[in-house]
Design a protein around this motif. Structure first.
Motif, short mmCIF file in Angstrom:
data_model
loop_
_atom_site.label_atom_id
_atom_site.label_comp_id
_atom_site.label_asym_id
_atom_site.label_seq_id
_atom_site.Cartn_x
_atom_site.Cartn_y
_atom_site.Cartn_z
N UNK A 299 0.81 -1.22 0.00
CA UNK A 299 0.00 0.00 0.00
C UNK A 299 0.84 1.27 0.00
N UNK A 300 2.16 1.13 -0.13
CA UNK A 300 3.01 2.33 -0.13
C UNK A 300 3.93 2.35 -1.35
N UNK A 301 3.45 1.76 -2.46
CA UNK A 301 4.25 1.72 -3.68
C UNK A 301 3.74 2.69 -4.73
N UNK A 302 4.35 2.67 -5.90
CA UNK A 302 3.94 3.53 -7.01
C UNK A 302 2.53 3.18 -7.47
N UNK A 303 1.76 4.22 -7.82
CA UNK A 303 0.38 4.00 -8.27
C UNK A 303 0.32 3.53 -9.72
N UNK A 304 1.38 3.75 -10.48
CA UNK A 304 1.46 3.33 -11.89
C UNK A 304 0.33 3.92 -12.72
N UNK A 305 0.03 5.19 -12.49
CA UNK A 305 -0.96 5.91 -13.28
C UNK A 305 -0.29 7.09 -13.97
N UNK A 306 -0.92 7.58 -15.03
CA UNK A 306 -0.37 8.74 -15.74
C UNK A 306 -0.37 9.96 -14.82
N UNK A 307 -1.37 10.07 -14.00
CA UNK A 307 -1.43 11.20 -13.07
C UNK A 307 -0.26 11.20 -12.09
N UNK A 330 -4.03 3.07 -7.72
CA UNK A 330 -4.81 4.18 -7.17
C UNK A 330 -6.17 4.35 -7.78
N UNK A 331 -6.45 3.70 -8.91
CA UNK A 331 -7.73 3.89 -9.58
C UNK A 331 -8.28 2.52 -9.99
N UNK A 332 -9.53 2.47 -10.43
CA UNK A 332 -10.15 1.21 -10.81
C UNK A 332 -10.29 1.08 -12.33
N UNK A 333 -10.10 2.17 -13.08
CA UNK A 333 -10.17 2.09 -14.54
C UNK A 333 -8.80 2.41 -15.12
N UNK A 334 -8.32 1.54 -16.01
CA UNK A 334 -6.95 1.68 -16.51
C UNK A 334 -6.90 1.91 -18.03
N UNK A 335 -7.98 2.39 -18.60
CA UNK A 335 -8.04 2.51 -20.05
C UNK A 335 -6.91 3.37 -20.59
N UNK A 336 -6.68 4.52 -19.97
CA UNK A 336 -5.62 5.41 -20.44
C UNK A 336 -4.24 4.78 -20.28
N UNK A 337 -4.00 4.15 -19.13
CA UNK A 337 -2.71 3.53 -18.87
C UNK A 337 -2.44 2.36 -19.82
N UNK A 338 -3.48 1.56 -20.09
CA UNK A 338 -3.33 0.45 -21.02
C UNK A 338 -2.93 0.95 -22.40
N UNK A 339 -3.61 1.96 -22.87
CA UNK A 339 -3.31 2.51 -24.20
C UNK A 339 -1.93 3.14 -24.22
N UNK A 340 -1.58 3.82 -23.14
CA UNK A 340 -0.26 4.46 -23.06
C UNK A 340 0.85 3.41 -23.12
#
Length: 393
Positions: A299-307, A330-340
């Motif tokens: 629970x204290x690692x990188x969120x791996x999101x674009x934000x 950190x989020x439940x939808x990864x559409x942007x991250x998947x495409x990135x």
């Protein structure tokens, strides 16, 4: 016509023929004559390995050490894989030569608590400069290997060390682990594996990373947990408790600033082929059948999101494997991250497991509380090919 012996061949041709022989054939050739013994003994002793599956007393390295072969021929050893047990290292060192002038690869299975000084002594005898060091540490009921004490001896091989792996039952502070990345300029593979089932191991501290100067710019494999990041975005109940009891505290801005600085550090590894920030846990063993997922999550690692700054890793074009297991995103939808990821990591196979809070029950011993989610792989995160679970870091 005169007969031509193998030892009469030109050195490069003789070396080519000898390289095709397996150890028992080399041993047989070494018994032919004194001339052949002199020619074949260095090859016979070039790679020395204990049986990994089953260690038989008075065989292998044991017998060679007791009979004096290790001291006589230790100068020829280039790679050594040693399977140890409690108090064995002390006996082994007593039968070793004072130096291993050609040894560049050292793999030790089963180092135990209390063996730290013996390991340092062995490292100090490797005068050629080690290129590869692997520690597979023993799971002891009575103690745990203290890696911090051996870190300085390892750094003595900074000019040559290219591969370092540490796994098993050990404890380590964040500073010694971070110091390796700051001291080993030729490092290509860096693997620090934690044991989430036992709660032991080692990790890099986020704040230590930010104030450090990593020198291993040619790194190709990075496998290590990064911890101590505030994650106020995690607000769900965790194992029946409010999130603040498990999550590192801090403001959203502090979290984002710290994460972006860490991503910027990782972004310098432009030759990176494998990136692992979380590790799968094998729960198939019967004794691990009832395990609450939340007790294994990080629970204290990188969120791996674009934000949070994932976009800073856009230049890691050589990535072919990415592991993100047991990380709380950190989020439940990864559409942007998947495409990135598909766009910026065109060769990468990205594997992760994700969490279903709705599967949890109040009964912590319930089988429903298992990683029924543990084995679930999110296919949307795989870029251009199927996930291969047989990754060999």
């Amino acid at each position: 016509m005169d007969n031509t012996s193998l030892v009469d061949l030109p050195p490069e041709m003789r070396a080519m023929v000898m390289s095709l022989l397996v150890p028992h054939e080399l041993a047989a050739c070494a018994l032919v004559s004194q001339t052949w013994n002199k020619a074949f003994t260095p090859l016979l002793w070039r790679h020395v390995e204990d049986p990994v599956q089953e260690r038989r007393r008075m065989s292998g390295i044991d017998r060679a050490a007791i009979e004096g072969g290790l001291k006589r021929n230790g100068a020829f050893i280039q790679s050594l894989r040693l399977v140890t047990d409690v108090l064995y290292m002390d006996s082994f060192l007593g039968r070793c030569p004072l130096t291993f002038p050609l040894l560049t690869s050292l793999w030790i299975d089963g180092v135990s608590a209390g063996d730290e000084d013996h390991l340092i002594a062995l490292l100090n005898r490797c005068t050629a400069g080690l290129k590869k060091v692997v520690y597979c540490l023993r799971d002891d009921n009575w103690g745990c290997f203290e890696f911090d004490t051996a870190a300085s001896a390892l750094i003595e091989h900074a000019d040559t060390l290219e591969v370092f792996r540490l796994e098993g039952d050990y404890v380590s502070g964040a500073k010694p682990i971070n110091r390796l990345l700051c001291s080993l300029p030729n490092l290509k593979e860096f693997c620090i594996l934690s044991n989430r089932l036992s709660g032991r191991g080692g990790a890099l501290d986020a704040r230590e990373i930010v104030k450090s100067d990593w020198v291993c710019s040619n790194l190709e494999v990075f496998r290590c947990e990064i911890s101590d990041i505030p994650r106020p975005d995690i607000t769900r109940m965790i194992a029946g408790e409010p999130a603040y009891k498990r999550v590192k505290s801090g403001t959203p801005q502090e979290s984002m600033d710290l994460q972006r600085q860490i991503y910027a550090k990782l972004a310098k590894f432009t030759k990176l082929r494998k990136l692992s920030l979380g590790f799968p846990v094998n729960l198939s063993a019967r004794r691990h059948r009832y395990v609450n997922l939340d007790n294994l999550m990080q629970f204290d690692g990188l969120a791996m999101t674009l934000e949070s700054g994932l976009d800073l890793l856009k230049d890691l074009k050589e990535l072919d494997e990415v592991e993100l297991y047991l990380l709380e995103f950190g989020i439940r939808s990864y559409a942007e991250e998947v495409e990135w990821m598909k766009t910026n990591w065109p060769k990468a196979i990205v594997g992760r497991t994700y969490h279903f809070p709705e599967l949890e029950s109040d009964d912590t011993n319930s089988e429903g509380n298992l990683y029924g989610a543990l084995g679930i792989f999110d296919d949307d995160f795989a870029s251009n090919s199927d996930y291969n679970s047989d990754s060999d870091y």
